[in-house]
Design an enzyme around this catalytic site. Structure first.
Site, PDB file in Angstrom:
ATOM      1  N   ASP A 124       1.067  -1.206  -0.063  1.00  0.00           N
ATOM      2  CA  ASP A 124       0.174   0.139   0.152  1.00  0.00           C
ATOM      3  C   ASP A 124       0.922   1.321   0.012  1.00  0.00           C
ATOM      4  O   ASP A 124       1.611   1.329   0.801  1.00  0.00           O
ATOM      5  CB  ASP A 124      -0.999   0.002   1.286  1.00  0.00           C
ATOM      6  N   HIS A 145      -3.663  14.019   0.875  1.00  0.00           N
ATOM      7  CA  HIS A 145      -3.785  13.166   1.856  1.00  0.00           C
ATOM      8  C   HIS A 145      -2.606  13.343   2.839  1.00  0.00           C
ATOM      9  O   HIS A 145      -2.789  13.160   4.256  1.00  0.00           O
ATOM     10  CB  HIS A 145      -3.970  11.752   1.628  1.00  0.00           C
ATOM     11  N   GLU A 160     -10.499   3.930   4.305  1.00  0.00           N
ATOM     12  CA  GLU A 160      -9.665   4.672   3.394  1.00  0.00           C
ATOM     13  C   GLU A 160      -9.842   4.167   1.706  1.00  0.00           C
ATOM     14  O   GLU A 160     -10.054   2.987   1.250  1.00  0.00           O
ATOM     15  CB  GLU A 160      -8.048   4.106   3.289  1.00  0.00           C
ATOM     16  N   GLU A 183      -9.353   4.094  -1.982  1.00  0.00           N
ATOM     17  CA  GLU A 183      -8.145   3.548  -2.647  1.00  0.00           C
ATOM     18  C   GLU A 183      -8.443   2.963  -4.108  1.00  0.00           C
ATOM     19  O   GLU A 183      -9.467   2.316  -4.332  1.00  0.00           O
ATOM     20  CB  GLU A 183      -6.957   2.897  -1.888  1.00  0.00           C
ATOM     21  N   ASP A 205      -9.127   0.229   2.399  1.00  0.00           N
ATOM     22  CA  ASP A 205      -8.129  -0.086   3.435  1.00  0.00           C
ATOM     23  C   ASP A 205      -8.379   0.333   4.889  1.00  0.00           C
ATOM     24  O   ASP A 205      -8.006   1.365   5.450  1.00  0.00           O
ATOM     25  CB  ASP A 205      -6.652   0.596   3.040  1.00  0.00           C
ATOM     26  N   ARG A 225      -7.409   3.467  13.856  1.00  0.00           N
ATOM     27  CA  ARG A 225      -6.379   4.693  14.023  1.00  0.00           C
ATOM     28  C   ARG A 225      -5.879   4.618  15.499  1.00  0.00           C
ATOM     29  O   ARG A 225      -4.758   4.966  15.571  1.00  0.00           O
ATOM     30  CB  ARG A 225      -7.487   6.049  13.814  1.00  0.00           C
ATOM     31  N   GLN A 275      -3.534   1.642  15.351  1.00  0.00           N
ATOM     32  CA  GLN A 275      -2.294   2.306  14.434  1.00  0.00           C
ATOM     33  C   GLN A 275      -1.199   3.403  15.111  1.00  0.00           C
ATOM     34  O   GLN A 275      -0.199   3.252  15.261  1.00  0.00           O
ATOM     35  CB  GLN A 275      -2.714   2.730  12.957  1.00  0.00           C
ATOM     36  N   LYS A 309      -3.976  -2.136  10.482  1.00  0.00           N
ATOM     37  CA  LYS A 309      -4.594  -2.169   9.139  1.00  0.00           C
ATOM     38  C   LYS A 309      -4.789  -3.590   8.382  1.00  0.00           C
ATOM     39  O   LYS A 309      -5.516  -3.818   7.774  1.00  0.00           O
ATOM     40  CB  LYS A 309      -3.354  -1.701   8.152  1.00  0.00           C
ATOM     41  N   THR A 322      -8.946  -5.836   4.312  1.00  0.00           N
ATOM     42  CA  THR A 322      -8.895  -4.945   3.248  1.00  0.00           C
ATOM     43  C   THR A 322      -9.890  -5.360   2.134  1.00  0.00           C
ATOM     44  O   THR A 322      -9.771  -6.556   1.783  1.00  0.00           O
ATOM     45  CB  THR A 322      -7.284  -4.935   2.513  1.00  0.00           C
ATOM     46  N   GLU A 341      -9.513  12.352   7.941  1.00  0.00           N
ATOM     47  CA  GLU A 341      -9.318  13.652   7.407  1.00  0.00           C
ATOM     48  C   GLU A 341     -10.772  14.468   7.371  1.00  0.00           C
ATOM     49  O   GLU A 341     -10.883  15.542   7.734  1.00  0.00           O
ATOM     50  CB  GLU A 341      -8.793  13.556   5.976  1.00  0.00           C
TER      51      GLU A 341
HETATM   52 MN    MN Z   1      -4.078   2.789   2.899  1.00  0.00          MN
END
Ligand code: MN
Length: 417
Positions: free
Chosen positions: A124, A131, A198, A200, A232, A236, A239, A252, A256, A357
């Site tokens: 990834d 971002h 996420e 992607e 993804d 948080r 992480q 993570k 996925t 975000e």
């Molecule tokens: Mn990602």
């Protein structure tokens, strides 16, 4: 070249995102034969059984589809990819093939989609400047420069967990793990309370390469078969506590999600754009990547309400650069490798591709249309990513969707079943 028109009897409306401009590949089973997987091609609102169609119309390639997934076809290489796409375009635009194909078509809402290929290695990236800038500002608000000094010199990435990549529709269980609550100096173990998505785009590697040999960006279309959508999922809080100092790990790797349809690169030739990273002072292996930026419009919804529309076209690093970078040290490619773009975010707030975000680190909830709002995902929430790309003659190339519903965590004291 004029866009071929599907046969009348197929009843594909003009402007359908799964017209002949797209022809994506997947793996499906019908409700009547759940154990019998076939390679399928999406056309309009139906799925063509390509395993069956190749046996009748292209017997020289039938072996590529016999396993019911894309693995052999990916390994067959770009000449085979072009041959099959040309065949499909002819069969679906000329009435003479009706009798051979008609009984091989099934309504798309009546099939079960499976993981389209066996995922080998998974990487990834972190290729969106907006971002990376947003995340830098959220975590280091006092820093003068939100981007790390390496960011504009190489596409930052990490190796992820291939074995937990699941097809769209698979529920995702909220992970448990260690996190350190704000204001505390001691971690706690329990269900993640900061579960995020996420948005992607993923790229599917077809042909392998030899260990010790670089794959130049110019050979992107020889090695990469196509693109899909990726969510993804990210915890948080897990992480944040574990990434001191190494990169993404258990925050993570629990799941996925990818879309069931792989859109071949050949369907994206009208979507190609120059990426902003193509500067003259780049390392040469990143500078000669050509125009492999892609004009793809993404959308993400929570429980049916669109919360963001991230544009892929402004991504700083393009997938040919990512491919060149991930092999520049001699690391080899395997059939079925997947590499993803990293979260796609545009400049406007409603173009940000993750909750961290959209809520600016959990400070302000995002509107979900029902008055409830979200800072992080709740149990039962369904996240759906969809996209279309620019196609020939004003058409849109459909990607379908990558969806997943959040299941409650297993109680931490119960252990895993
Ligand atoms: Mn990602």
């Amino acid at each position: 070249m004029a866009l071929p028109i599907p046969c009348d009897w197929l009843e594909v409306p003009q402007g359908h995102p799964f017209g002949l401009q797209t022809l994506p590949y997947g793996s499906f089973s019908s409700l009547h034969h759940p154990a019998r997987r076939r390679v399928g091609v999406r056309i309009g609102d139906r799925v063509l059984d390509l395993t069956g169609a190749a046996e009748r119309l292209l017997p020289g390639r039938a072996e590529d589809f016999r396993d019911g997934n894309l693995d052999r076809f990916l390994a067959a290489g770009d000449a085979a990819w072009a041959q099959v796409r040309a065949g499909l375009t002819t069969w679906l635009s000329q009435d003479q093939f009706r009798s051979a194909l008609e009984e091989l078509l099934t309504p798309a809402d009546g099939v079960t989609m499976h993981l389209p290929f066996t995922v080998a290695d998974y990487v990834d990236f972190y290729a969106s400047e907006q971002h990376a800038t947003n995340v830098g500002k959220i975590f280091r608000p006092a820093a003068a420069e939100p981007l790390a000094p390496n960011w504009r010199h190489l596409p930052v990435g990490y190796h992820g967990r291939a074995g937990t990549i699941v097809v769209s529709g698979t529920p995702v269980r909220r992970p448990c793990g260690q996190a350190r609550p704000a204001g505390s100096d001691w971690p706690v173990f329990g269900p993640s309370s900061r579960l995020d998505f996420e948005v992607e785009v993923g790229f599917v590697v077809g042909t392998e390469s030899v260990m010790g040999e670089r794959v130049p960006a110019a050979r992107f279309a020889e090695h990469v078969f196509g693109a899909c959508l990726v969510n993804d999922w990210s915890a948080r809080d897990i992480q944040g506590w574990e990434s001191m100092p190494l990169g993404p790990f258990l925050g993570k790797s629990f799941a996925t999600t990818i879309s069931p349809w792989v859109v071949p690169l050949a369907a994206l030739s009208h979507a190609r754009v120059m990426s902003p990273s193509l500067r003259t002072d780049l390392a040469p292996y990143l500078a000669d990547s050509g125009d492999w930026g892609l004009d793809i419009d993404l959308e993400v919804a929570i429980n049916g309400h669109v919360v963001a529309r991230p544009p892929y076209r402004t991504q700083y690093w393009n997938p040919a650069q990512m491919l060149a970078h991930l092999t520049v040290n001699g690391a080899s490619l395997r059939v079925g490798d997947l590499f993803a773009s990293g979260t796609v975010s545009g400049q406007e707030r409603d173009q940000f591709g993750s909750l961290i975000e959209l809520t600016w680190g959990g400070e302000s909830p995002v509107d979900t249309g029902d008055g409830s709002g979200r800072t992080w995902l709740e149990d039962g929430d369904e996240v759906v990513i969809t996209a279309t790309a620019s196609g020939p003659q004003g058409s849109r190339v459909g990607f379908g969707d990558a969806r997943g519903q959040v299941l409650p965590a297993w109680p931490p004291e119960a252990g895993l079943p």
